[in-house]
Motif scaffolding. Structure first.
Motif, PDB file in Angstrom:
ATOM      1  N   GLU A 378       0.826  -1.209   0.000  1.00 42.52           N
ATOM      2  CA  GLU A 378       0.000   0.000   0.000  1.00 42.52           C
ATOM      3  C   GLU A 378       0.854   1.250   0.000  1.00 42.52           C
ATOM      4  O   GLU A 378       0.543   2.237  -0.654  1.00 42.52           O
ATOM      5  N   ARG A 385      -5.015   1.192  -2.716  1.00 39.29           N
ATOM      6  CA  ARG A 385      -5.554   1.056  -1.365  1.00 39.29           C
ATOM      7  C   ARG A 385      -7.007   0.645  -1.336  1.00 39.29           C
ATOM      8  O   ARG A 385      -7.425  -0.204  -0.563  1.00 39.29           O
ATOM      9  N   ASN A 389      -8.283  -2.871   0.434  1.00 36.65           N
ATOM     10  CA  ASN A 389      -9.043  -2.874   1.677  1.00 36.65           C
ATOM     11  C   ASN A 389     -10.226  -3.831   1.640  1.00 36.65           C
ATOM     12  O   ASN A 389     -10.804  -4.139   2.678  1.00 36.65           O
TER      13      ASN A 389
END
Lengths: 706, 706
Positions: A378, A385, A389
């Motif tokens: 990341e 990102r 996630n």
């Protein structure tokens, strides 16, 4: 990695395995795939064509598992030779070791690890627990429970050493028994003589003849030599089969051999052969007058050949070099006539090349490591990102991708190592394969185990090997942290890869599919493959290294390994019986590699144990572990003396007994006749393509135009 | 150390050397000392007694130098065997290497070192200059002059490698020539068979007989074995000479054999022998029925023996172990019948014992180091300050004492290593001596070189070997600082010790003097000693290590070394011709030890060079030196392949030619007769002391009462 991520990975892989299993069952008995899945049976004519497809057949085709399981070791020996038996003994040995390790690890060590409070993980739902809570990292520092781990290390080492001794003994005796029961082979009677010194006014063949007839006048009767030039550039063997399998003569050219127009293979090759025949004649005529300073010398008895190959012949140790000859089909011709200096130089060059390859390989390994540490990824690629996630994405990436990518890069290594070994100066394909096997093994241990473990947190740690004192401490810090990666690795690379690449032979299937559709021709001939020991043995041994080192650190890996060994046992047995035909017979010479690798794994475990007990503040246990690697090395030195000589050659007693037995054998005289022509440089064989129609799969040469 | 201290040390040693030289000239031709200084000539009956003493004789006795110098290598070979020639080649090799090194070092490197200003020594009087101003430490950091040192290292390495290759080649060819010219020796025809498996209902001797007559029926004619018990406790050989040297029968019992009453030696021993004869009979009767699982098997030809010793005999690699037998006088009986396990275990135990001895020895080394650092000694023992401040005392202490004390401790090492090697399981005295030679060599390198260098400033630095990366840097700091100590060491241990212990044989003289006066009896018999290779070769090689490593660091050491090699050449030649009789003949097997040690010295020099150039801020030179050790190792690997096999055995070509030559030799049948009784366990020889009077120096045994 948390438990649920592991379960995801296991789930994906189990699904894939099931998929591959079904695919195999479907395709196995399809005649178009017989070349893929039972080429050996096809070549031996044991395959009956049944083209129609039905559900009942599909179910009955699951029976291959039973058929692979059933044959006894002796049947396997008769069918595939001693190397195949030794190969399967690696699985038997692994099953024995990890059955014991699994019981101790899961029933005793795992509960103690889980009961510890070192990591202070207070959430109680099991799926979200870090896998570390099952490892030794979770045991409290200075806890007396560590003495249980200490005892486990000692007992496990003793058990493994006992099993190693037992296996070495068993295989050594099998080797002798196999020698006694084998038919005479040309390699047993023949010696390769290299670096024949040049004498003025004499050709090399005359030198060889006069040398051996002068010094070995009586016991040797048919001294046969063949001296020829082997380095015909671009030489290539083409196996042309005919008549025997008429159904194979025509083949559909379309998608996966299922559709498309039929192509007459014979027409196809006939044209090709006409083109190249002229080329070969021209090239061969240009070298036929030359001689090279090497020869195969055959003797009437095995014992004479053994004497000549054991005793230094000439006054100069670099001349009249003798060594046991490989069997004719095992000879690797390019180095047949290479001089001592050339081979020595090639050897040195290959050592440097290996070091270079190993260093270069660190790059993909580091990339893979980036994936297991998502936070790092990341930081490097911030735009990802959002995707990272997502829970499922992160689980797939951390649980499955790293080992898959690593595996792809690793699959390039065995061919590279084979190339390196083949320019090292070996005269036999079996020697090349054994040497490549050792190279791949150490490459794997270094680049998969050490590079992963040490670069996991920081790259500069690789230079720890220049400070040996700190190694145990550093390994103790780094190794337990990689347990989850290696569990995933076992599942991906062990389970799925065994199914996909070994059972379904996915890569080959894929290539032939590409060729079939893109080029509209099918070039594959029925070439019965041989077991690629150099890539398979290191893989299996690497899993055993993982099991041994993680046995007391993270016993959770053991059930996965046991499953791998069970799967491997069935699948490889099936492949050995149906797919692979032995290309050579080393008489079990691969076992010492297995033995050494296991000893190395044990020592590695001990070093980690010394570090762990030190870190966990039980210095007494740490000091008391120090004698263990020393004792293991002493055990190994004993084994080397006790068993290794048996694997280098055969004792005089056996050779002489077997020679005597042969003398009463009526077939021996016809064997002697065969021996006279057994060693022929393929470059010198007569080239008439019309011959190829008469004999099945006779090697035929054509010179490439380049 | 300053130059004047060095000159003091040199002065003392030159004086001592002159003293010893005169002492030797005086004593050499005295009949009472003939046993000391020309025992070999006495034993061979070449010594004429001339008891009167005159100045003219003293002067003429200096002629021994010429007589030692004169004989050609072939004469030495005929007189003392190939081992003696190889031993002298170490000096020739050293002279060649250090002649070149001396010219380069003194003429080129030394001026450049002296011209440097790094150490800022501004006083101009030469005698008080520190020796460091002649070393590389004095060259300015980053100076381009260091490239001259760099070039010198490369050129010197090339020259040494060329000389090494030349010598290896020369000695390998000498070895073959010596084999061709040698008379038949029992060891060439005989094989030692060990670990004969026990068969029920058969004695070991029957097993051996049936095994060899079954498997080697034709080529072997007189299969002779002797199976006997060797471990007769406290067995001791006494050589009794008689008749031949009647002047020696009576000997003065007083001071140094010059005064005192004459003692009849025969009476003396007759009594002793009567006492022990009974004991031996009793003990031997108790074991005569037993058999041991080992035998010497003799063959009719050398080639047959070579075959049997090269090829593994039995199916189990731990049974029917064969190896070339040593000559009868070379056999070390205690391990004749030892089992495989026992020898293996002894081997392991000796490795640990060696490590223990090496560690234990650090204590005296550290004490010695205290003396070279007087300020430390003053700090420890303040009451000595008054004495230590006297210039002459401090010069003697720093210049002479440390190496003397070190030398005393070191003289204990060779006997210890011989004991260790002898329990390692070797069957031949020559093997024991070679093994001890290697042990003493590494012991010396470790305990004299490394311990001195690294403990010079701080003890804890010894653990630098656990951090290999720092080794070059640390050696570069420490090694140049010890140059003065090692120059003093060359002078003391090289010059004076060669004179005192080798030429005058001071220790032996001292002991016999003690015995003669204190006990009023003289026990020394004319026992012609053999050259103690295991203590002498490591000493010479250690000097060569010092010369090679200090060649570019402190070239001042080179002239001292050249003097040592010249002295050694004359003195050892004299000793080999007059004192030492060869106890065994290995055929030059000591040379590979010399080769390996020289390669090690080169690599050590390279490592120090890498460190020094780094410290001196010429990192490019440091990096460019790195390929040098690698190239040296490659050169070594080539030499090992090219020459080492020649030193392990003789090639078939030589063996068969020599066998054929023997068949036309009329004396061979009498040799076969001798062969039948050549291998007799001394414990089993008939014991009648009356026999001893008839044959000179026949071995006779008596059992100690314990």
């Amino acid at each position: 990695m948390i438990l649920s991520a592991l379960l995801t990975s296991v789930g994906i892989n189990v699904a894939l395995c099931v998929l591959f299993f079904i695919l195999y069952c479907v395709l196995r008995n399809r005649p178009s795939y017989a070349d893929f899945y039972i080429p050996r049976l096809v070549a031996e004519g044991k395959f009956r064509e049944e083209d129609e497809f039905s559900m009942g057949k599909l179910l009955s085709s699951v029976k291959w598992v039973k058929r692979a399981w059933q044959p006894s070791e002796d049947e396997l020996l008769a069918n595939s030779g001693l190397d195949a038996v030794v190969f399967m003994r690696i699985f038997t040995f692994g099953l024995r070791v990890f059955r014991f390790a699994g019981i101790v690890g899961i029933c005793i060590l795992l509960p103690f690890n889980y009961m510890g409070n070192q990591l202070n993980i207070d959430f109680t739902d099991l799926p979200n627990k870090s896998l570390e809570s099952f490892s030794i990292s979770n045991v409290d520092d200075g806890s007396n429970r560590l003495w249980i781990h200490f005892a486990a290390v000692y007992i496990f080492t003793a058990v493994v050493c006992y099993l190693l001794y037992y296996e070495y003994d068993y295989i050594a005796s099998k080797r002798i028994a196999y020698f006694y029961s084998s038919k005479p082979r040309p390699g047993q009677f023949t010696v390769l003589v290299r670096n024949v010194p040049a004498t003025s006014g004499r050709s090399f063949s005359e030198s060889v003849e006069s040398f051996f007839s002068e010094y070995y006048p009586l016991p040797i009767f048919p001294t046969l030599w063949f001296v020829g030039q082997a380095n015909l550039k671009g030489s290539l063997l083409v196996h042309v089969k005919s008549k025997k399998h008429p159904q194979q003569r025509f083949k559909r050219a379309g998608f996966m051999g299922l559709f498309g127009r039929k192509v007459d293979l014979l027409d196809h090759y006939e044209k090709k052969l006409e083109d190249v025949e002229g080329n070969v004649r021209t090239e061969r005529d240009s070298i036929s007058g030359k001689e090279v300073p090497a020869a195969f010398v055959s003797f009437k008895s095995r014992f004479s050949a053994a004497i000549v190959s054991h005793v230094q012949q000439g006054v100069k140790p670099t001349e009249w070099l003798t060594e046991p000859a490989p069997d004719p089909q095992d000879v690797y011709w390019p180095f047949f006539s290479a001089s001592f200096i050339k081979r020595w130089f090639c050897n040195i060059a290959v050592i440097f090349a290996c070091i270079f390859v190993t260093v270069l390989f660190l790059v993909p390994v580091l990339l893979v490591q980036g994936l297991t540490h998502l936070d790092q990824l990341e930081a490097w690629l911030p735009f990802l990102r959002g995707i990272l996630n997502l829970k499922i994405v992160s689980q797939v990436i951390t649980g499955y991708f790293p080992s898959l990518i690593l595996e792809m890069f690793l699959s390039l290594v065995p061919p590279v190592m084979i190339v390196l070994s083949s320019i090292q100066g070996y005269i036999a394909l079996s020697q090349i394969e054994k040497s490549a096997c050792i190279k791949v093994l150490w490459f794997t241990i270094w680049n998969v185990f050490f590079a992963n473990v040490l670069s996991g947190s920081a790259l500069y740690r690789v230079d720890v090997f220049l400070e040996p004192k700190r190694i145990p401490e550093l390994l103790a810090v780094a190794v337990p942290g990689q347990a989850s990666f290696f569990i995933a690795y076992v599942v991906t690379s062990g389970w799925t890869k065994t199914f996909s690449s070994e059972l379904v032979r996915l890569k080959r299937l894929f290539w032939s599919f590409l060729k079939g559709t893109l080029c509209w021709k099918s070039d594959e001939e029925l070439e019965v493959p041989s077991n690629p020991y150099h890539s398979e043995i290191p893989r299996i041994l690497f899993f055993s290294l993982l099991g041994i080192t993680y046995f007391f650190l993270a016993p959770l890996i053991l059930p996965f390994l046991l499953v791998y060994y069970c799967l491997g046992y069935v699948i490889y047995r099936n492949q050995l019986l149906n797919v692979y035909a032995p290309k050579f017979e080393t008489g079990g010479k691969f076992w010492p590699v297995v033995h050494d690798a296991t000893i190395f794994s044990l020592i590695l475990m001990h070093v980690i144990a010394i570090g762990i007990f030190g870190l966990k503040k039980v210095p007494l246990a740490s000091s008391l572990t120090i004698p263990l690697p020393i004792l293991t090395l002493i055990f190994n030195s004993y084994c080397r003396r006790r068993f290794l000589p048996s694997f280098k050659g055969y004792p005089a007693e056996c050779l002489i007994n077997k020679d005597r037995f042969d003398q009463s054998d009526p077939t021996i005289s016809s064997f002697y006749d065969e021996l006279a022509t057994a060693y022929r440089d393929p470059a010198m064989k007569s080239v008439r393509y019309s011959e190829a129609r008469e004999s099945s799969s006779s090697p035929l040469l054509y010179g490439a135009d380049k």
